[in-house]
Design an enzyme around this catalytic site. Structure first.
Site, PDB file in Angstrom:
ATOM      1  N   SER A   1      97.443  12.604  76.727  1.00 50.82           N
ATOM      2  CA  SER A   1      98.854  12.244  76.841  1.00 50.82           C
ATOM      3  C   SER A   1      99.548  12.183  75.486  1.00 50.82           C
ATOM      4  CB  SER A   1      98.995  10.878  77.523  1.00 50.82           C
ATOM      5  OG  SER A   1      98.443  10.879  78.811  1.00 50.82           O
TER       6      SER A   1
ATOM      7  N   HIS B   1      98.831  19.394  79.948  1.00 48.39           N
ATOM      8  CA  HIS B   1      99.080  18.008  80.331  1.00 48.39           C
ATOM      9  C   HIS B   1      99.652  17.944  81.744  1.00 48.39           C
ATOM     10  CE1 HIS B   1     101.310  13.984  79.717  1.00 48.39           C
ATOM     11  NE2 HIS B   1     100.069  13.773  80.104  1.00 48.39           N
TER      12      HIS B   1
ATOM     13  N   GLU C   1     102.698  20.514  81.204  1.00 45.25           N
ATOM     14  CA  GLU C   1     103.088  20.841  79.834  1.00 45.25           C
ATOM     15  C   GLU C   1     101.990  21.690  79.200  1.00 45.25           C
ATOM     16  OE1 GLU C   1     105.701  16.927  78.556  1.00 45.25           O
ATOM     17  OE2 GLU C   1     103.520  16.835  78.371  1.00 45.25           O
TER      18      GLU C   1
ATOM     19  N   ASN D   1     106.346  12.319  77.576  1.00 43.90           N
ATOM     20  CA  ASN D   1     105.964  11.010  77.064  1.00 43.90           C
ATOM     21  C   ASN D   1     106.831  10.562  75.892  1.00 43.90           C
ATOM     22  OD1 ASN D   1     103.910   9.743  78.625  1.00 43.90           O
ATOM     23  ND2 ASN D   1     102.528  11.390  78.032  1.00 43.90           N
TER      24      ASN D   1
END
Length: 288
Positions: free
Chosen positions: A119, A142, A154, A192
């Site tokens: 992450s 991701h 991602e 994130n």
């Protein structure tokens, strides 16, 4: 690009979901974990999930059987070395991940693509000491929880990764119904980094643990803001411990920029073991 066989390392929540999703696409999946019992437990949970979907009429018996036949649990020392793709989904620990990638560089076939589902840890750091040929085939993939439902993936590039590979992966995932997005290896990647404000502002309003205010903030975000989940419900789903680790990582990566500073309530929740739905207690209570 063809992906016919995938090795998933790490059988926790994310590894299990990623393994199930690939198996549902007709890909042969090997699932492994440092704790073999975890991988076996995840295999059973996947079977239970598929049977639940069948009971709801969303999967046929044939689809369930085919998916389960595509999934195999293997020992961490006995995985196949000819997979087209390896996805690492283990603990967010830089040294452990780095050591694993160095091992994979030596043991996997030359054509194998290495990817991390981290992450927040820089993919560039994981790829830095790999062989030149492998650096070109190493990037971030991701996924988001639950991986079988959330469409975004991602694709994180490094200074060495092949742009052709990133584009081919984008095309492949799109063909399977995902919504892939290619991005550079910035702290927090896309989601994130943006999400820190989603959570951070909620904590600023909350100030200290207050169950009524937690519910109120979530209701405002869903009923007024139009979000599918409020920040506290979402943290419970992701895992408050994971969310806190990512927050700390992004904050450190941006040289302690106040915008990304962790909140003491996050730390209190982690320290007390109230880390979300997976343990039955987070900002809300859940039946185990």
């Amino acid at each position: 690009m063809e992906i016919n066989k995938v090795l998933i390392i790490g059988a926790g929540t994310m590894g299990r979901g990623i393994a199930q999703w690939f198996a549902q696409q007709g890909v042969i999946v090997e699932l492994t974990d440092a704790v073999s019992e975890m991988a076996i437990k995840s295999q059973k949970m996947i079977a239970d999930s598929l049977n639940t979907l069948k009971a709801k009429g969303k999967f046929t018996e044939a689809q369930v059987t085919a998916t389960l036949n595509n999934l195999k649990v293997v020992d961490l020392e006995n995985y196949s070395t000819d997979s087209d793709l390896v996805i690492e989904a283990i603990i967010e620990d830089l040294k452990i991940k780095t050591d694993l990638f160095l091992k994979l560089d030596k043991t996997m076939s030359k054509h194998t693509v290495l990817a991390s589902n981290t992450s927040s840890i820089p993919i560039t750091t994981l790829a830095r000491n790999l062989s030149k040929g492998r650096q070109e085939k190493t990037l971030g993939l991701h996924f988001f929880n639950p991986a079988t439902i959330m469409k975004l993936v991602e694709i994180i590039e490094t200074p060495w990764s092949s742009k052709e590979l990133a584009n081919n992966l984008k095309t492949w995932f799109a063909a399977q119904g995902k919504k892939p997005a290619i991005c550079k290896d910035y702290p927090g990647f896309i989601v994130n980094r943006v999400a820190r404000n989603f959570y951070g502002e909620a904590f600023q309003v909350l100030e200290s643990y207050d169950q009524d205010k937690i519910k109120e903030i979530d209701e405002v975000m869903t009923e007024v803001g139009g979000f599918k989940m409020g920040p506290f419900t979402l943290m419970d789903l992701i895992g408050i411990d994971i969310n806190y680790d990512v927050t700390c990582s992004v904050w450190n990566s941006y040289y302690n920029d106040p915008r990304f500073r962790p909140h003491r309530v996050q730390r209190e929740m982690v320290d007390s073991g109230r880390i979300g739905k997976k343990v039955g207690k987070g900002f809300y209570s859940y039946d185990k």
